[in-house]
Design a protein around this motif. Structure first.
Motif, PDB file in Angstrom:
ATOM      1  N   ASP A 109      12.156   5.939  -2.850  1.00 42.48           N
ATOM      2  CA  ASP A 109      10.660   5.774  -2.546  1.00 42.48           C
ATOM      3  C   ASP A 109      10.566   4.535  -1.746  1.00 42.48           C
ATOM      4  O   ASP A 109       9.193   4.312  -0.753  1.00 42.48           O
ATOM      5  CB  ASP A 109       9.992   5.537  -3.884  1.00 42.48           C
ATOM      6  CG  ASP A 109      10.098   6.683  -4.722  1.00 42.48           C
ATOM      7  OD1 ASP A 109      10.200   7.881  -4.058  1.00 42.48           O
ATOM      8  OD2 ASP A 109       9.776   6.873  -5.862  1.00 42.48           O
ATOM      9  N   PHE A 110      11.085   3.435  -1.974  1.00 40.12           N
ATOM     10  CA  PHE A 110      10.894   2.217  -1.253  1.00 40.12           C
ATOM     11  C   PHE A 110      11.370   2.390   0.184  1.00 40.12           C
ATOM     12  O   PHE A 110      10.447   2.117   1.201  1.00 40.12           O
ATOM     13  CB  PHE A 110      12.034   1.222  -1.814  1.00 40.12           C
ATOM     14  CG  PHE A 110      11.798  -0.289  -1.268  1.00 40.12           C
ATOM     15  CD1 PHE A 110      10.984  -0.714  -1.427  1.00 40.12           C
ATOM     16  CD2 PHE A 110      12.679  -0.631  -0.021  1.00 40.12           C
ATOM     17  CE1 PHE A 110      10.928  -2.342  -0.781  1.00 40.12           C
ATOM     18  CE2 PHE A 110      12.522  -1.667   0.461  1.00 40.12           C
ATOM     19  CZ  PHE A 110      11.600  -2.613   0.112  1.00 40.12           C
ATOM     20  N   ILE A 111      12.264   3.078   0.423  1.00 46.51           N
ATOM     21  CA  ILE A 111      12.610   3.314   1.980  1.00 46.51           C
ATOM     22  C   ILE A 111      11.597   4.391   2.692  1.00 46.51           C
ATOM     23  O   ILE A 111      10.965   3.940   3.963  1.00 46.51           O
ATOM     24  CB  ILE A 111      14.046   4.290   2.169  1.00 46.51           C
ATOM     25  CG1 ILE A 111      15.061   3.262   1.653  1.00 46.51           C
ATOM     26  CG2 ILE A 111      14.208   4.607   3.564  1.00 46.51           C
ATOM     27  CD1 ILE A 111      16.321   4.028   1.727  1.00 46.51           C
ATOM     28  N   SER A 112      11.109   5.398   1.982  1.00 46.34           N
ATOM     29  CA  SER A 112      10.071   6.104   2.599  1.00 46.34           C
ATOM     30  C   SER A 112       8.546   5.522   2.700  1.00 46.34           C
ATOM     31  O   SER A 112       7.724   5.657   3.725  1.00 46.34           O
ATOM     32  CB  SER A 112       9.900   7.622   2.017  1.00 46.34           C
ATOM     33  OG  SER A 112       9.658   7.588   0.899  1.00 46.34           O
ATOM     34  N   SER A 113       8.473   4.394   1.715  1.00 49.24           N
ATOM     35  CA  SER A 113       6.877   3.864   1.538  1.00 49.24           C
ATOM     36  C   SER A 113       7.019   2.868   2.734  1.00 49.24           C
ATOM     37  O   SER A 113       5.823   2.477   3.296  1.00 49.24           O
ATOM     38  CB  SER A 113       6.670   3.113   0.380  1.00 49.24           C
ATOM     39  OG  SER A 113       7.560   2.009   0.133  1.00 49.24           O
ATOM     40  N   LYS A 114       8.190   2.277   2.985  1.00 44.20           N
ATOM     41  CA  LYS A 114       8.074   1.302   4.322  1.00 44.20           C
ATOM     42  C   LYS A 114       8.344   1.990   5.562  1.00 44.20           C
ATOM     43  O   LYS A 114       8.623   1.433   6.578  1.00 44.20           O
ATOM     44  CB  LYS A 114       9.094   0.362   3.778  1.00 44.20           C
ATOM     45  CG  LYS A 114       8.452  -0.649   2.776  1.00 44.20           C
ATOM     46  CD  LYS A 114       9.202  -1.992   2.878  1.00 44.20           C
ATOM     47  CE  LYS A 114       8.732  -3.153   1.702  1.00 44.20           C
ATOM     48  NZ  LYS A 114       7.369  -3.436   1.969  1.00 44.20           N
ATOM     49  N   GLN A 115       8.655   3.338   5.352  1.00 44.86           N
ATOM     50  CA  GLN A 115       8.909   3.829   6.758  1.00 44.86           C
ATOM     51  C   GLN A 115      10.250   3.522   7.347  1.00 44.86           C
ATOM     52  O   GLN A 115      10.325   3.646   8.484  1.00 44.86           O
ATOM     53  CB  GLN A 115       7.722   3.827   7.436  1.00 44.86           C
ATOM     54  CG  GLN A 115       6.727   4.944   7.023  1.00 44.86           C
ATOM     55  CD  GLN A 115       6.654   6.194   6.957  1.00 44.86           C
ATOM     56  OE1 GLN A 115       6.878   6.709   8.065  1.00 44.86           O
ATOM     57  NE2 GLN A 115       6.858   6.738   5.925  1.00 44.86           N
ATOM     58  N   LEU A 116      11.053   3.084   6.649  1.00 47.13           N
ATOM     59  CA  LEU A 116      12.359   2.535   7.146  1.00 47.13           C
ATOM     60  C   LEU A 116      12.877   3.359   8.091  1.00 47.13           C
ATOM     61  O   LEU A 116      13.853   3.091   8.957  1.00 47.13           O
ATOM     62  CB  LEU A 116      13.170   1.766   5.966  1.00 47.13           C
ATOM     63  CG  LEU A 116      12.685   0.464   5.158  1.00 47.13           C
ATOM     64  CD1 LEU A 116      13.963   0.303   4.395  1.00 47.13           C
ATOM     65  CD2 LEU A 116      12.189  -0.511   6.073  1.00 47.13           C
ATOM     66  N   HIS A 117      13.176   4.714   7.468  1.00 46.73           N
ATOM     67  CA  HIS A 117      14.058   5.659   8.303  1.00 46.73           C
ATOM     68  C   HIS A 117      13.573   6.016   9.476  1.00 46.73           C
ATOM     69  O   HIS A 117      13.799   6.843  10.444  1.00 46.73           O
ATOM     70  CB  HIS A 117      14.345   6.773   7.226  1.00 46.73           C
ATOM     71  CG  HIS A 117      12.993   7.578   6.514  1.00 46.73           C
ATOM     72  ND1 HIS A 117      12.103   6.776   6.064  1.00 46.73           N
ATOM     73  CD2 HIS A 117      12.683   8.731   6.704  1.00 46.73           C
ATOM     74  CE1 HIS A 117      11.262   7.520   5.555  1.00 46.73           C
ATOM     75  NE2 HIS A 117      11.633   8.591   5.951  1.00 46.73           N
ATOM     76  N   ASN A 118      12.005   5.724   9.652  1.00 51.45           N
ATOM     77  CA  ASN A 118      11.362   6.041  11.068  1.00 51.45           C
ATOM     78  C   ASN A 118      11.172   4.885  11.757  1.00 51.45           C
ATOM     79  O   ASN A 118      10.253   4.960  12.416  1.00 51.45           O
ATOM     80  CB  ASN A 118       9.854   6.839  10.526  1.00 51.45           C
ATOM     81  CG  ASN A 118      10.030   7.991  10.012  1.00 51.45           C
ATOM     82  OD1 ASN A 118      11.345   8.805   9.804  1.00 51.45           O
ATOM     83  ND2 ASN A 118       9.189   8.630   9.068  1.00 51.45           N
ATOM     84  N   GLY A 119      11.912   4.079  11.564  1.00 45.76           N
ATOM     85  CA  GLY A 119      11.506   2.786  12.297  1.00 45.76           C
ATOM     86  C   GLY A 119      11.337   2.932  13.876  1.00 45.76           C
ATOM     87  O   GLY A 119      11.975   3.614  14.303  1.00 45.76           O
TER      88      GLY A 119
END
Ligand SMILES: Nc1ncnc2c1ncn2[C@@H]1O[C@H](COP(=O)(O)OP(=O)(O)O)[C@@H](O)[C@H]1O
Ligand SMILES: CC(C)(COP(=O)(O)O)[C@@H](O)C(=O)NCCC(=O)O
Ligand SMILES: [Mn+2]
Length: 924
Positions: free
Chosen positions: A169-179
């Motif tokens: 959730d954290f990764i997707s909330s911060k959109q880390l994977h779509n940087g």
């Protein structure tokens, strides 16, 4: 004045305005100009009893907020915003799924117990102010490097592995994977989301690979865990100044690691299990041993035996424990006596949990506190002992301990240190790492190719301690990094929880563990440092354009701070000074943003954040690395910026500049009537006197409440009688003017580190710069990159210089030559278009946003400018006293400041408040 004291700070502001209006409307207002002349000559005002600080002045009534609001706050993308979690909750977290924050990269270490995540957020590229472009070009002489990496921040976050969903959730909330990845600098393959690959290490990289693909659509590129641990440790030990420290008997001490003498060492990573790795170089290592009795054992057994719900709870229990009720001691076996023949005292643990064999007691009859402590000691000693044996096996003297079992816990570290010290008889040393748990994750992060991170030098990494960048995962996630609202409610929530913010790491007074025994816990009690407060691990800023100031005589020995806050009395004093200054600062900050409700809320959050940092540092001064006064002052500025107070003193600075610029022509005329010798003295006196205008000093802020700028200036001038408390003026004069008719050669280039706006720079430093220019010395004004208190910034200086140049040919021609005056020709007094025959006057930024300066980390443009300089003038308390007072330079240095703090005056120069320092040092 009676009845008008509601907003005393504004009163002086009005006085400024009044004065300014006087000057502007009635250009030759005799009184004002006479007063200015008085200042120049240092005469006393006959009408007024000097030193009248009593403030019996007519004050104009306070005005309401005339200050305007900054338009520079970033816009948030609020589309699809939704409340996350329970919307009944006060200040629920708001998720902004479409807000991007230029996050470029992240890497994971998914361990048996915890997931560690390191992510990078990019700095927005800072553009150089147009007016300084030419200076920068000139100074760097076309040799400006192009940097392989961009500046940005490294953040550290952890989650429990059992709660993997929170991490996702954290990764997707911060959109880390779509940087958003800038293909100029970063590997561009990953820009295509379909092919996005993230680096991960730890067993979970294998175990959960499919889940990552399913949930986030990303593939995991698996990196070897040992490779990553070693890469992470080497990176930290080389790139972070205060990464490693010893911890003995409650005393923490940072270790300066010599990069050329780092290897070999033993790396002991205490995670769920324990790995022991002999490290011989970058990428050169061997896992030599390990033990299955590790962090998982403590937490697992501890949970079973005490019914604790969390690791921290278990650790906290241990702090109130007494292990003697459950451990079998030598004394229990020897009837209270030592077994001194083999060096064991009665209180030495002979057998951990040995007393639990008694059939008189069941588990319920033992205190959970005692069980936890006994378990913690057992495991820590065991790890310490095995580590020592392995160090012995390979002749290693240094053992670095990492892994989240350590958790910055004083008692755990003391216990391990004791074991290593005891068994090695002092031959081996246990050291700990501030980013203890993130070695593997950092290593995975470093494994992204072409990042260029491995080339980073110590001076390019700056550690910051922002609020609202969550250190732990769990509930605190959602809005993207930098969302101000999140930061504010973050602070509000923390204050609601109260104790978490101030929860100290236990630091008992040093005790001794005695001969031959693991006996008396030396640092136990109190409560455990709050992990969730996000105060313990700083965000690392990568600033590839920072350099070591090339004129430092001995960069390795250089210590910027004059005041060392490891002395508790000293820390307490400055803590009080800064705390007392806080309400005034908040007022200014809120006013600078228009005094709106939003600004007030941010002001509140700032005050809480800064107080929380102060409280934390009071409990553990070394929590953020070695602590000096400069760090505290910088922290305050950082906190302000964190809550988007970009320039709290903006309008005060503007008004003071205008008032000072209005009296500058008269000052210059007066100076020009003097002979060279009188002029030089008057100029130095002028710098010292004008340094009184300091909004960072409590004493000066009090003065502002009591008198007008002229009163203060006069008071300041009255203090100018020589000899000053530190007075090397004669030496400096001799260097400048020579003796016995011999004229020395002028300096080639002088770097003037300027301090405050207003009178300080306009009536103090600019006239001094002009004098140097007149002598044929190139002058570089070195100013802050970012605002701090009322300090003038490099962005603001060109306008100030341009204004001053309207009335002064020397400044005009020099500023033109230095590229500071883009349209100077049309603005001059007489409109004449002379050739630029002058030496240049230039402006460079120093790379910092603090009232002090750490010369190990300056902007590359300052470093370039320094190469040809043969004179440095450091001005002001922050730059010349709090920092750099004891610094030696390869060229001549002049340190000028008025001491605006009684205690500092006593301590540093055995003097009094408002005493002056004029220290001249030949090249060393
Ligand atoms: N909040 C926490 N939850 C669980 N364990 C923790 C926590 N904080 C510290 N620990 C300790 O850290 C250990 C895990 O350390 P870590 O370095 O993350 O190893 P791993 O990679 O095996 O998960 C746990 O076994 C426990 O002893
Ligand atoms: C923040 C400062 C270093 C700024 O001083 P400056 O460099 O402007 O002369 C100074 O104001 C200071 O030390 N203030 C705190 C001490 C006090 O309030 O007395
Ligand atoms: Mn200042």
């Amino acid at each position: 004045m009676a009845g008008l004291t509601g907003h005393p700070v504004l009163e002086i502001g009005d006085k400024f305005e009044e004065l300014q209006n006087n000057i502007i409307n009635n250009n030759k207002n005799k009184e004002v100009i006479d007063k200015a002349r008085l200042v120049v000559k240092g005469e006393e005002n006959s009408n007024n009893n000097n030193n009248n600080q009593g403030g019996e002045r007519d004050m104009a009534p306070p005005t309401s907020n005339s200050l305007h609001r900054s338009g520079s706050r970033p816009q948030l993308d609020l589309s699809k915003a939704a409340i996350q979690g329970n919307s009944e909750e006060r200040d629920p977290t708001i998720l902004l799924p479409n807000q991007s924050d230029d996050i470029s990269h992240f890497a994971l270490d998914i361990g048996g117990s915890l997931i560690k995540l390191v992510y990078f957020s990019r700095h927005e590229g800072q553009s150089i102010d147009d007016k300084r472009k030419k200076t920068v070009k000139e100074i760097s002489n076309g040799s400006r490097r192009s940097y392989p990496i961009l500046g940005g921040r490294l953040h550290f976050v952890k989650f429990e592995t059992s709660k993997l969903n929170e991490c996702l959730d954290f990764i997707s909330s911060k959109q880390l994977h779509n940087g958003r990845i800038d293909s100029h600098y970063w590997n561009s393959e990953a820009t295509n989301k379909e092919n996005a690959v993230i680096k991960a290490t730890g067993g979970g990289a294998y175990k959960f690979a499919d889940l990552f693909k399913e949930r986030l659509g990303v593939s995991i590129d698996k990196e070897d865990e040992m490779d990553c641990l070693v890469a992470g440790a080497n990176f930290l030990l080389k790139a972070i100044r205060h990464e490693a420290f010893t911890h003995m008997e409650g005393h923490k001490e940072f270790v300066q690691i010599d990069h050329n003498d780092l290897f070999p060492y033993l790396l002991v990573n205490v995670g769920s299990g324990v790995s022991m790795i002999k490290v011989d170089g970058d990428g050169k290592f061997q896992r030599v041993s390990g033990t299955n009795v590790g962090g998982g054992t403590y937490w697992g057994l501890g949970r079973l035996l005490t019914k604790c719900n969390s690791f921290d709870e278990l650790l906290e229990l241990s702090q109130r424990g007494d292990n003697r009720t459950i451990d079998m001691l030598v004394g229990d076996i020897y009837g209270g006596m030592d077994y001194s023949k083999i060096g064991l005292s009665a209180s030495t643990i002979a057998s951990s949990f040995g007393k639990a064999i008694s059939d008189k007691k069941e588990l319920e009859d033992h205190r959970p506190e005692d069980i936890s402590l006994s378990l913690l000691r057992m495991i820590s000693y065991n790890i310490g002992q095995i580590s020592y044996l392995n160090a012995l096996r390979f002749g290693l003297k240094r053992i670095f301990f990492g892994g989240f079992f350590i958790r910055g816990h004083a008692y755990t570290m003391d216990t391990i240190s004791f074991a290593v010290h005891f068994w090695s008889q002092g031959q081996a040393q246990a050291m700990f790492l501030r980013h203890e748990g993130f070695l593997g994750a950092l290593g995975a992060f470093m494994s992204y190719e072409k990042l260029g991170l491995d080339d980073l030098m110590v001076h390019q990494l700056v550690e910051r301690f922002p609020m609202g960048a969550p250190y732990t995962g769990g509930k605190i996630h959602g809005p993207p990094l930098g969302n101000l609202n999140e930061k504010i409610s973050w602070m509000e929530k923390f204050v609601l929880k109260g104790t978490e913010i101030t929860a100290p790491v236990p630091m008992a007074p040093p005790g001794t563990t005695g001969l031959g025994g693991f006996e008396v816990p030396s640092s136990k009690g109190g409560t455990l440092r709050s992990d969730a407060s996000a105060l313990n691990v700083g965000v690392l800023h990568l600033v590839p354009t920072l350099e070591v100031f090339p004129l430092l005589a001995n960069p390795k020995m250089y210590e910027p701070n004059t005041i060392d806050l490891s002395d508790h009395c000293e820390l307490e004093y400055w803590f009080t000074v800064l705390s007392e200054h806080l309400p005034d600062l908040v007022d200014k900050a809120v006013a600078s943003e228009g005094g709106t409700g939003d600004a007030k809320r941010r002001g509140d959050a700032f005050a809480r954040a800064f107080s929380a940092h102060l409280a934390r540092l009071m409990e553990e001064p070394a929590a953020y690395g070695k602590l000096g006064l400069a760090n505290l002052l910088e922290l305050r500025e950082e906190c302000l910026r964190e809550f988007q107070f970009l320039d709290a003193y903006r309008s005060i600075k503007q008004r003071e500049n205008e008032v000072s610029l209005a009296v500058l022509p008269d000052l210059l005329m007066e100076l020009d009537r003097m002979d060279e010798e009188a002029r030089l003295l008057t100029l130095i006196e002028g710098v010292l006197a004008a340094n009184i205008f300091d909004w960072g000093s409590r004493a000066c802020v009090d003065l502002y409440h009591k008198g007008t700028i002229i009163d203060i200036y006069r008071m300041s001038r009255n203090k100018m009688q020589r000899p000053w408390r530190v007075d090397d003026f004669d030496l400096f004069r001799e260097r400048m003017l020579g003796s016995e008719g011999k004229k020395p050669r002028p300096h080639k280039r002088a770097l003037l580190f300027v301090d405050n706006s207003g009178a300080d720079v306009v009536l103090g430093m600019l006239p001094l710069a002009r004098e140097l220019l007149r002598r044929g010395t190139e002058v570089v004004l070195v100013a802050n990159s970012l605002p701090a208190l009322n300090d003038v910034t490099a962005m603001e200086l060109p306008d100030i210089v341009a204004e001053a140049a309207k009335h002064c040919d020397i400044l005009r021609r020099a500023a033109e030559a230095g590229g500071l005056l883009v349209d100077a020709m049309t603005n001059t007094l007489d409109g004449s278009k002379e050739n630029c025959s002058s030496v240049p006057l230039m402006v460079v930024e120093n790379g910092c946003g603090s009232p002090c300066i750490d010369l190990r980390q300056v902007s590359s443009e300052l470093a370039s400018a320094a190469k040809h300089a043969d004179l440095i003038i450091l001005e002001g308390m922050g730059r010349a006293l709090h920092t750099n007072f004891n610094a030696w330079f390869k060229c001549e240095a002049l340190k000028l400041a008025m001491v605006k703090n009684q205690r500092l005056a006593e301590k540093l120069i055995k003097g009094e408040i408002y005493d002056c320092v004029c220290r001249y040092e030949p090249a060393s």
